[in-house]
Scaffold this active site. Sequence first.
Site, mmCIF file in Angstrom:
data_model
loop_
_atom_site.group_PDB
_atom_site.id
_atom_site.type_symbol
_atom_site.label_atom_id
_atom_site.label_comp_id
_atom_site.label_asym_id
_atom_site.label_seq_id
_atom_site.Cartn_x
_atom_site.Cartn_y
_atom_site.Cartn_z
ATOM 1 N N HIS A 42 28.791 16.099 68.855
ATOM 2 C CA HIS A 42 28.107 17.273 68.308
ATOM 3 C C HIS A 42 26.983 17.840 69.184
ATOM 4 C CE1 HIS A 42 27.070 19.458 64.277
ATOM 5 N NE2 HIS A 42 27.898 20.149 65.055
ATOM 6 N N CYS A 50 21.019 18.682 63.534
ATOM 7 C CA CYS A 50 21.654 17.589 64.268
ATOM 8 C C CYS A 50 21.934 17.840 65.742
ATOM 9 C CB CYS A 50 22.936 17.175 63.559
ATOM 10 S SG CYS A 50 23.971 18.541 63.022
ATOM 11 N N ASP A 110 18.605 11.500 62.860
ATOM 12 C CA ASP A 110 18.555 12.780 63.584
ATOM 13 C C ASP A 110 17.702 13.837 62.909
ATOM 14 O OD1 ASP A 110 20.232 13.391 61.455
ATOM 15 O OD2 ASP A 110 21.740 14.388 62.678
ATOM 16 N N ASN A 111 17.390 13.698 61.654
ATOM 17 C CA ASN A 111 16.500 14.639 60.936
ATOM 18 C C ASN A 111 16.333 14.147 59.503
ATOM 19 O OD1 ASN A 111 19.304 16.610 61.437
ATOM 20 N ND2 ASN A 111 18.853 15.949 59.349
#
Length: 533
Positions: free
Chosen positions: A137, A80, A325-326
């Site tokens: 993050h 992330c 994000d993934n």
Amino acid sequence: MRRSAIRASAWVLMMGAAAAGSAQETAQGLPNIVIVYADDLGYGDLSSYNPNSAYETPHLDRMASEGVRFTDAHSSSTICSPSRYSLYSGQQVCRTGRGSRAFEGPGGPSYLTPDTLTIAQMVQRKGYRTGVFGKWHVGLTWYDEAGERLGGGFENSLLIDYGRSTPLVDGPNARGFDVSFVTPNCPTTDPLYCYIENGMVPVPASERHDPGRLPNADGKWRWDNDKGWMAPGYRFIDADLLFFRRTVAFIEEHRNENPEQPFFAVLSTQISHAPVLPAKEFEGKSGAGARGDFVVELDALMGRLLKKLDELGIDEDTLVLFHSDNGPETLHTIWMREDHGHDAAGGFRGMKRDGWEGGHRVPLIARWPGRIPAGRVTRQLANTTDLVATVASLVGFDLPDEVAVDSFDLLPAMLGTRSDEEPIRPYMLTQSFRGEFQIRVGQWKYLAHMGSGGNGYDKGPLKAFALPETAPEATGQLFDLARDPGETTNLFFENEARRKELQALLEALTAKGGRTAPLGRVPLGMDRILRRK
């Protein structure tokens, strides 16, 4: 500092000085932009992407039917924090000169350095009001009472001197956002558990969080809710409802006070990261367990967002982008396959952290009624990094060559003005959990490592998904995705010429000062985007 970094830094300073005076002039006629950034949402997690999905996602399916759906879109990283850096900067995390990591505790400093031009600063320069809500993050700088910068680690949260640390020197408001309400790390996974509002921490983390007080559907879905320090009153179960309400409040307030000025908003959700904690109103709604309910909650929030834009009369004046994000978390993928026959990775090999397709091939949907033709499906190669150049092209921002060095303009693919037979991207980089590289050129993919690049498949629950290695003596992996989308047959030795070609290209693109994006990018601009009937 490198000469390119000095030029980029000077550009950021110039941009900030000029923004206030030129805002109304540059903003006229530009659309609102909303980016919804999902967490650990795999290619197979939406029913528009997965006809065998165990549940329906009607609102995101509607968004796809009214806009464009990318079938070969990728996160820049398989974890992330690096992907979020790419979202805001248009660059791979390797450009930072730092390792690939996910921050926890008071971890930092930010990947976004002062000389990094962010997507928010860019649109500010064009007259937008900007806001970000949810998971930040990308690292933050925190200090103890002696003025020393703290490192990561959950226990270090107790050492934070909030008076010295705030306003945060590298928080969202220092990187181009006018309004922010975020969490430093994963909102329900990685302490420290507190809220940051406009660079300040209204309530410090002073209580010890006990994961045992949270629901644990089927005795397993609370997995990865770490102990650590939290702010009194911190909310876990309805985190995304809170972030959504903050996003809508920003939009409504802005429309009431400055209806002629466009806005740019990022809603960075917790869904569908671990732990799986769907809000009460969504429990049992999917028929596919807690994680199904979680994704249905995200879908419902997308429906509410689109409805709100319509109620405010700005639906046709707003570009909405949805991305992830993934790929999906490991145990989530396994449990959904075992319990509900649902493949969150969409049939691809690998999961979150892996360099195989399941780790980074994710949904990307864009909707802009009247501008993006409805029902488009495109095979154009796309990456998270590309959102910066795409937005720059839309708002008429001339990107300097020294910034967003991995960002390509996807507007022609969205608008349908460029055929899939004319690739926008000649190549694409991704990075796995350990920062190892993968490169795509057309149908060919080279992984500069053996194995997954992330998860271990030699033992534990992932062992059941291990595939036999067809070139055990190789030092990397070469796959022809046109013939072998499941990445089962390593052609490292069989096609030596292709492998050497990709190895040389990868070395050039990742060298110090390297780039993948073209030089001299020219924005399309609103005056060249036709309104469709």
